[in-house]
Scaffold this active site. Structure first.
Site, PDB file in Angstrom:
ATOM      1  N   ARG A  90     -17.437 -29.436   5.777  1.00 27.09           N
ATOM      2  CA  ARG A  90     -16.111 -29.097   5.277  1.00 27.09           C
ATOM      3  C   ARG A  90     -16.113 -27.735   4.609  1.00 27.09           C
ATOM      4  NH1 ARG A  90     -11.470 -31.568   2.751  1.00 27.09           N
ATOM      5  NH2 ARG A  90     -10.176 -29.797   2.196  1.00 27.09           N
ATOM      6  N   ARG A  99      -9.624 -29.257   9.051  1.00 28.44           N
ATOM      7  CA  ARG A  99     -10.874 -29.605   8.378  1.00 28.44           C
ATOM      8  C   ARG A  99     -11.669 -30.637   9.167  1.00 28.44           C
ATOM      9  NH1 ARG A  99      -7.818 -31.692   4.084  1.00 28.44           N
ATOM     10  NH2 ARG A  99      -6.866 -29.650   4.089  1.00 28.44           N
ATOM     11  N   ASP A 102     -11.800 -34.905   5.456  1.00 26.71           N
ATOM     12  CA  ASP A 102     -11.062 -34.943   4.191  1.00 26.71           C
ATOM     13  C   ASP A 102     -11.135 -36.369   3.661  1.00 26.71           C
ATOM     14  OD1 ASP A 102      -9.450 -33.921   2.139  1.00 26.71           O
ATOM     15  OD2 ASP A 102      -7.588 -34.427   3.168  1.00 26.71           O
ATOM     16  N   ASP A 104      -9.819 -38.460   0.492  1.00 25.85           N
ATOM     17  CA  ASP A 104      -8.936 -38.432  -0.678  1.00 25.85           C
ATOM     18  C   ASP A 104      -8.950 -39.781  -1.383  1.00 25.85           C
ATOM     19  OD1 ASP A 104      -8.038 -35.825  -0.320  1.00 25.85           O
ATOM     20  OD2 ASP A 104      -6.384 -36.445   0.966  1.00 25.85           O
TER      21      ASP A 104
END
Ligand code: A4P
Ligand code: MG
Length: 169
Positions: A90, A99, A102, A104
């Site tokens: 990343r 990307r 990711d 989150d």
């Protein structure tokens, strides 16, 4: 390190990729999460193909969600997720840019927190069907800390531009 006195919490995370074989990236991330000494990967959602939200023209994303059990504090969990992102190549150049991976933090139990490094619930999750649909797959009765139901929020925004990836996960 995890605080040995802290109790395990349930955390939901969003998993996404739109570069370098996205499906392989998200599956690899799940293997690394499952092997983490302070994280139990309880379940993962099906994978979805979704249109990129963000600047310029970007490849479609693969998105899904995971349910974790962890004794890590919220910032420690973020550290762990960012280390996994880095291990998957990343690069943070453009906000909302394409990307390889990711990860989150979406929800941690009923925690509400807003600090410079970490906002929980994730501030944009209620606008994104590629987050809400996988969460609903993991837990059909899931609610936000403020009591709003994920299924109700998904009904409002709809499931356009979201397609389940048939080969499973
Ligand atoms: N941060 C604050 N709260 C959190 C949280 N709950 N979880 C901070 C993770 N990080 C959080 O994130 C920037 C900073 O946000 C972190 O350093 C952390 O301290 P980042 O991952 O470096 O950058 P980003 O992901 O580009 O920024 P951001 O604002 O998190 O983007 P989003 O909202 O995650 O959007 N389209 C589709 N179809 N599918 C996607 O998955 N994802 C994005 C990224 C855009 N478009 C997309 C998708
Ligand atoms: Mg992010």
């Amino acid at each position: 390190m995890a605080n040995p006195k802290s109790l395990n919490v349930r955390a939901y995370i969003g998993i996404g990729s739109n570069l370098e074989q996205p499906l392989a990236q998200v599956k690899s991330a799940c293997k690394v999460l499952a092997a983490h000494p302070h994280i139990t990967l309880v379940d993962t959602s099906p994978w979805y193909q979704s249109k990129a939200v963000g600047p310029g023209s970007q490849p479609d994303y693969v998105n899904g969600a995971g349910l974790l059990n962890t004794a890590l504090a919220p910032e420690e969990l973020l550290d762990a997720l960012q280390a996994i992102e880095l291990a998957h190549g990343r690069e943070r150049s453009v906000r909302w840019g394409a990307r390889t991976l990711d990860l989150d933090i979406l929800l941690i139990e009923t925690l509400t927190q807003q600090t410079p490094r970490l906002t929980v619930p994730h501030p944009r999750m209620t606008e994104r069907n590629f987050v809400l649909q996988p969460l609903l797959d993991l837990n059909p009765t899931l609610q936000l800390p403020d009591g709003r139901h994920i299924d109700h929020l998904l009904n409002i925004i709809g499931t356009q531009d979201l397609a389940v990836i048939k080969e499973g996960h």
